[in-house]
Scaffold this active site. Structure first.
Site, mmCIF file in Angstrom:
data_model
loop_
_atom_site.group_PDB
_atom_site.id
_atom_site.type_symbol
_atom_site.label_atom_id
_atom_site.label_comp_id
_atom_site.label_asym_id
_atom_site.label_seq_id
_atom_site.Cartn_x
_atom_site.Cartn_y
_atom_site.Cartn_z
ATOM 1 N N ASP A 19 -18.780 8.109 11.307
ATOM 2 C CA ASP A 19 -18.765 6.686 10.976
ATOM 3 C C ASP A 19 -19.100 5.838 12.209
ATOM 4 O OD1 ASP A 19 -18.455 4.503 9.357
ATOM 5 O OD2 ASP A 19 -16.267 4.488 9.430
ATOM 6 N N ASN A 67 -23.236 6.055 -0.905
ATOM 7 C CA ASN A 67 -24.180 5.448 0.041
ATOM 8 C C ASN A 67 -25.445 4.924 -0.629
ATOM 9 O OD1 ASN A 67 -23.406 7.686 2.825
ATOM 10 N ND2 ASN A 67 -22.561 5.686 2.306
#
Length: 243
Positions: A19, A67
């Site tokens: 991340d 995503n």
């Protein structure tokens, strides 16, 4: 910080939620895509480092089923990254005896991306060292749903009795079954300071140790990885029992 202390206590399966690529780029006034490109370099660093430490499986959360909600331009770029990554680094992976694996679904993934992934898997299939496992177009809940579907079909077909359904059977039907005997995660790391699983390997993380890092993924390096392993080595894993 002392060095990793004992080869025997190195976690066999390390999983990382990579991340902070976008935040890394924003802090530098760059496009988010530049953060993803730097993140690719971090994958290269950590893959070799983890293999050298004796990790058996390194799973990286590369692209989640959620995503797809990102801007189309960013998604398009992320779909191109595996092509570039494997084109550049497969020879290095082979030299380090690292085998590539992927878990996830093929839906909506461009054929060029799938071709690059399958080519890398094929070219490294002879490698006997660490497995570099990419969770690509992957979701933890989806994985469990798909496992339930296959079991339900087998029950309907008379191939599996309801009383035979147990944890072992479910584990065998998950995407991660290819990673056996290291399907379960020992150490789960997340970068960028966030402290959540984000639908990542929910079943396999049942008894994993968590380690959260403030650094964004492009800044992740071997020193941080060693600190995570050292933290893991200091913990007492009881699996619900007593030491």
């Amino acid at each position: 910080m002392s060095a990793v202390s004992n080869q025997l206590t190195v976690p066999k399966h390390v999983a990382i939620i990579m991340d902070g690529n976008g935040r890394w780029a924003k802090e530098r006034g760059l496009k988010r895509t530049e953060g993803h490109r730097e993140g690719m370099e971090a994958i290269r660093r950590i893959a070799h480092h983890a293999a050298d430490k004796g990790v058996k499986v390194l799973t990286l959360y590369a692209f989640s089923t959620e995503n797809w909600k990102r801007p189309p331009q960013e998604v398009h770029y992320l779909m191109k990254l595996p092509v570039e990554f494997f084109d550049r680094f497969v020879p290095e992976l082979i030299a380090n005896n690292i085998r590539v694996n992927m878990m996830g679904i093929k839906d909506k993934v461009p054929s060029s991306t799938l071709k690059a992934i399958h080519k890398a898997i094929d070219e490294t299939k002879h490698c006997t060292g660490m497995v570099l496992n990419f969770a690509f177009n992957y979701g933890g809940r989806l994985e469990i749903v798909e496992a339930i579907k296959t079991i339900a079909q087998d029950v309907s077909d008379g191939q599996v009795a309801i009383r035979a359904i147990d944890e072992e059977l479910i584990t065998q039907r998950l995407f991660s079954n290819d990673l056996a005997p290291y399907s379960d995660i020992d150490l789960m790391i997340r970068s960028s300071g966030e402290q959540r699983l984000s639908n990542f390997m929910l079943w396999q993380n049942a008894y994993s140790e968590f380690y959260f890092v403030e650094k964004n993924w492009p800044d992740f390096d071997g020193k941080i990885f060693d600190e995570a392993i050292l933290s893991y080595q200091k913990r007492h894993r009881r699996f619900g029992g007593l030491v």
